[in-house]
Scaffold this motif. Sequence first.
Motif, PDB file in Angstrom:
ATOM      1  N   ALA A   1       0.832  -1.210   0.000  1.00  0.00           N
ATOM      2  CA  ALA A   1       0.000   0.000   0.000  1.00  0.00           C
ATOM      3  C   ALA A   1       0.860   1.250   0.000  1.00  0.00           C
ATOM      4  N   VAL A   2       1.950   1.210   0.785  1.00  0.00           N
ATOM      5  CA  VAL A   2       2.779   2.409   0.953  1.00  0.00           C
ATOM      6  C   VAL A   2       3.546   2.744  -0.320  1.00  0.00           C
ATOM      7  N   THR A   3       4.003   1.720  -1.034  1.00  0.00           N
ATOM      8  CA  THR A   3       4.836   1.947  -2.210  1.00  0.00           C
ATOM      9  C   THR A   3       4.048   2.001  -3.505  1.00  0.00           C
ATOM     10  N   ARG A   4       2.725   1.875  -3.456  1.00  0.00           N
ATOM     11  CA  ARG A   4       1.914   1.907  -4.677  1.00  0.00           C
ATOM     12  C   ARG A   4       1.925   3.314  -5.268  1.00  0.00           C
ATOM     13  N   PRO A   5       1.715   3.450  -6.591  1.00  0.00           N
ATOM     14  CA  PRO A   5       1.695   4.775  -7.209  1.00  0.00           C
ATOM     15  C   PRO A   5       0.578   5.644  -6.631  1.00  0.00           C
ATOM     16  N   GLY A   6       0.872   6.923  -6.490  1.00  0.00           N
ATOM     17  CA  GLY A   6      -0.150   7.852  -5.995  1.00  0.00           C
ATOM     18  C   GLY A   6      -0.103   7.999  -4.492  1.00  0.00           C
ATOM     19  N   HIS A   7      -0.552   9.157  -4.022  1.00  0.00           N
ATOM     20  CA  HIS A   7      -0.546   9.425  -2.591  1.00  0.00           C
ATOM     21  C   HIS A   7      -1.730   8.726  -1.924  1.00  0.00           C
ATOM     22  N   ILE A   8      -1.483   8.156  -0.746  1.00  0.00           N
ATOM     23  CA  ILE A   8      -2.575   7.495  -0.023  1.00  0.00           C
ATOM     24  C   ILE A   8      -2.839   8.156   1.317  1.00  0.00           C
ATOM     25  N   GLU A   9      -2.122   9.272   1.595  1.00  0.00           N
ATOM     26  CA  GLU A   9      -2.311   9.922   2.899  1.00  0.00           C
ATOM     27  C   GLU A   9      -3.761  10.332   3.113  1.00  0.00           C
ATOM     28  N   ASN A  10      -4.392  10.874   2.055  1.00  0.00           N
ATOM     29  CA  ASN A  10      -5.781  11.304   2.206  1.00  0.00           C
ATOM     30  C   ASN A  10      -6.703  10.124   2.491  1.00  0.00           C
ATOM     31  N   LEU A  11      -6.411   8.980   1.862  1.00  0.00           N
ATOM     32  CA  LEU A  11      -7.213   7.786   2.123  1.00  0.00           C
ATOM     33  C   LEU A  11      -7.087   7.358   3.579  1.00  0.00           C
ATOM     34  N   LEU A  12      -5.860   7.365   4.091  1.00  0.00           N
ATOM     35  CA  LEU A  12      -5.625   6.903   5.458  1.00  0.00           C
ATOM     36  C   LEU A  12      -6.227   7.858   6.471  1.00  0.00           C
ATOM     37  N   LEU A  13      -5.963   9.154   6.280  1.00  0.00           N
ATOM     38  CA  LEU A  13      -6.375  10.138   7.282  1.00  0.00           C
ATOM     39  C   LEU A  13      -7.874  10.401   7.255  1.00  0.00           C
ATOM     40  N   VAL A  14      -8.427  10.507   6.051  1.00  0.00           N
ATOM     41  CA  VAL A  14      -9.833  10.912   5.930  1.00  0.00           C
ATOM     42  C   VAL A  14     -10.781   9.743   6.163  1.00  0.00           C
ATOM     43  N   ASP A  15     -10.396   8.573   5.711  1.00  0.00           N
ATOM     44  CA  ASP A  15     -11.370   7.487   5.667  1.00  0.00           C
ATOM     45  C   ASP A  15     -10.983   6.286   6.521  1.00  0.00           C
ATOM     46  N   LEU A  16      -9.805   5.727   6.279  1.00  0.00           N
ATOM     47  CA  LEU A  16      -9.506   4.416   6.840  1.00  0.00           C
ATOM     48  C   LEU A  16      -9.126   4.445   8.312  1.00  0.00           C
ATOM     49  N   MET A  17      -8.612   5.568   8.824  1.00  0.00           N
ATOM     50  CA  MET A  17      -8.302   5.637  10.252  1.00  0.00           C
ATOM     51  C   MET A  17      -9.555   5.742  11.112  1.00  0.00           C
ATOM     52  N   SER A  18     -10.686   6.000  10.470  1.00  0.00           N
ATOM     53  CA  SER A  18     -11.959   6.028  11.202  1.00  0.00           C
ATOM     54  C   SER A  18     -12.884   4.921  10.701  1.00  0.00           C
ATOM     55  N   HIS A  19     -12.312   3.890  10.096  1.00  0.00           N
ATOM     56  CA  HIS A  19     -13.094   2.775   9.553  1.00  0.00           C
ATOM     57  C   HIS A  19     -13.831   2.042  10.672  1.00  0.00           C
ATOM     58  N   ARG A  20     -15.002   1.500  10.355  1.00  0.00           N
ATOM     59  CA  ARG A  20     -15.803   0.813  11.374  1.00  0.00           C
ATOM     60  C   ARG A  20     -15.155  -0.489  11.831  1.00  0.00           C
ATOM     61  N   ASN A  21     -14.269  -1.056  10.994  1.00  0.00           N
ATOM     62  CA  ASN A  21     -13.577  -2.286  11.354  1.00  0.00           C
ATOM     63  C   ASN A  21     -12.324  -1.927  12.160  1.00  0.00           C
ATOM     64  N   PRO A  22     -12.233  -2.337  13.424  1.00  0.00           N
ATOM     65  CA  PRO A  22     -11.089  -1.946  14.255  1.00  0.00           C
ATOM     66  C   PRO A  22      -9.756  -2.460  13.724  1.00  0.00           C
ATOM     67  N   ASP A  23      -9.757  -3.627  13.055  1.00  0.00           N
ATOM     68  CA  ASP A  23      -8.509  -4.152  12.501  1.00  0.00           C
ATOM     69  C   ASP A  23      -7.984  -3.262  11.383  1.00  0.00           C
ATOM     70  N   ILE A  24      -8.886  -2.759  10.550  1.00  0.00           N
ATOM     71  CA  ILE A  24      -8.474  -1.866   9.462  1.00  0.00           C
ATOM     72  C   ILE A  24      -7.996  -0.539  10.024  1.00  0.00           C
ATOM     73  N   ARG A  25      -8.685  -0.036  11.094  1.00  0.00           N
ATOM     74  CA  ARG A  25      -8.216   1.197  11.743  1.00  0.00           C
ATOM     75  C   ARG A  25      -6.798   1.020  12.268  1.00  0.00           C
ATOM     76  N   ARG A  26      -6.540  -0.130  12.893  1.00  0.00           N
ATOM     77  CA  ARG A  26      -5.218  -0.402  13.491  1.00  0.00           C
ATOM     78  C   ARG A  26      -4.144  -0.471  12.407  1.00  0.00           C
ATOM     79  N   MET A  27      -4.459  -1.117  11.278  1.00  0.00           N
ATOM     80  CA  MET A  27      -3.484  -1.235  10.202  1.00  0.00           C
ATOM     81  C   MET A  27      -3.246   0.128   9.538  1.00  0.00           C
ATOM     82  N   ALA A  28      -4.289   0.950   9.421  1.00  0.00           N
ATOM     83  CA  ALA A  28      -4.123   2.287   8.847  1.00  0.00           C
ATOM     84  C   ALA A  28      -3.202   3.128   9.722  1.00  0.00           C
ATOM     85  N   LEU A  29      -3.362   3.014  11.040  1.00  0.00           N
ATOM     86  CA  LEU A  29      -2.487   3.737  11.969  1.00  0.00           C
ATOM     87  C   LEU A  29      -1.052   3.215  11.889  1.00  0.00           C
ATOM     88  N   GLU A  30      -0.917   1.920  11.749  1.00  0.00           N
ATOM     89  CA  GLU A  30       0.427   1.328  11.657  1.00  0.00           C
ATOM     90  C   GLU A  30       1.135   1.767  10.375  1.00  0.00           C
TER      91      GLU A  30
END
Length: 251
Positions: free
Chosen positions: A222-251
């Motif tokens: 995910a980190v090395t894929r083309p394109g910026h993913i910061e907006n995805l992590l900060l805006v959406d996935l760090m507040s995901h309803r699935n706690p495992d996905i939230r934890r991985m986004a933070l990691e």
Amino acid sequence: IASKLPAKLTTTLTTINTRYTESLLHYRFHWEKSASFPAAEMLEAIQTHLVLVDDNEAGPLANVLQPLTAFLHLYVDGNHSHAIHIISGLLQQYYDVESHFKGSPEVVIKTLRRQLGDNADKVRDIARAHHQIHERNELVLMLFAIMCDTLRPLLKQFDSILRKLATLDGPDLTQVSNQARRVIMAMGEPTFEQRRLEVEAVLKTASYSKQPADRKHILERAVTRPGHIENLLLVDLMSHRNPDIRRMALE
């Protein structure tokens, strides 16, 4: 044109329009889309009526209805189709003028005078439009911004005119032609939703791994894929309803 239409057709079209108008007045949740303008339904009603009337009445009635059917065709693919029609038309007007200017303006104007003969008004209009090239360039760039923002899911419908604009050549046209190429390239890029689902799938896979080294290896996808993913992590996935996905986004 209502006074020129048969009463039955007028009633049918009015009923369709009233039903659509009333649907817009109903309260809805913010994620619920309002109904599209019923252009296709109205066109179908008109076509059905024309089939049922006598042949000697159908022709004159179709002529009377022509302004209405032309208007309805602008919306037949949805409310955005009219915006696509207007923007494409404006960009085509720009291209029709600037495609002439592949040399010095003086030479181009002389060539146009020879080609258009007595149509001095058209030569004048083309010359006047080109004289305002910098202001018109700004307007075209603003239209590109609207296309990439508000109309991004429909970018492919501008493909034909964008490819024309990308071929323009000249010092005053470089900014527009380069931006047209960028928009064409953007057509092949994934949407925000597609990128979100892709990164979410990587995070979910990583959450199943118990070893930190394995998890790190998976997250690198995910980190090395083309394109910026910061907006995805900060805006959406760090507040995901699935706690495992939230934890991985933070990691």
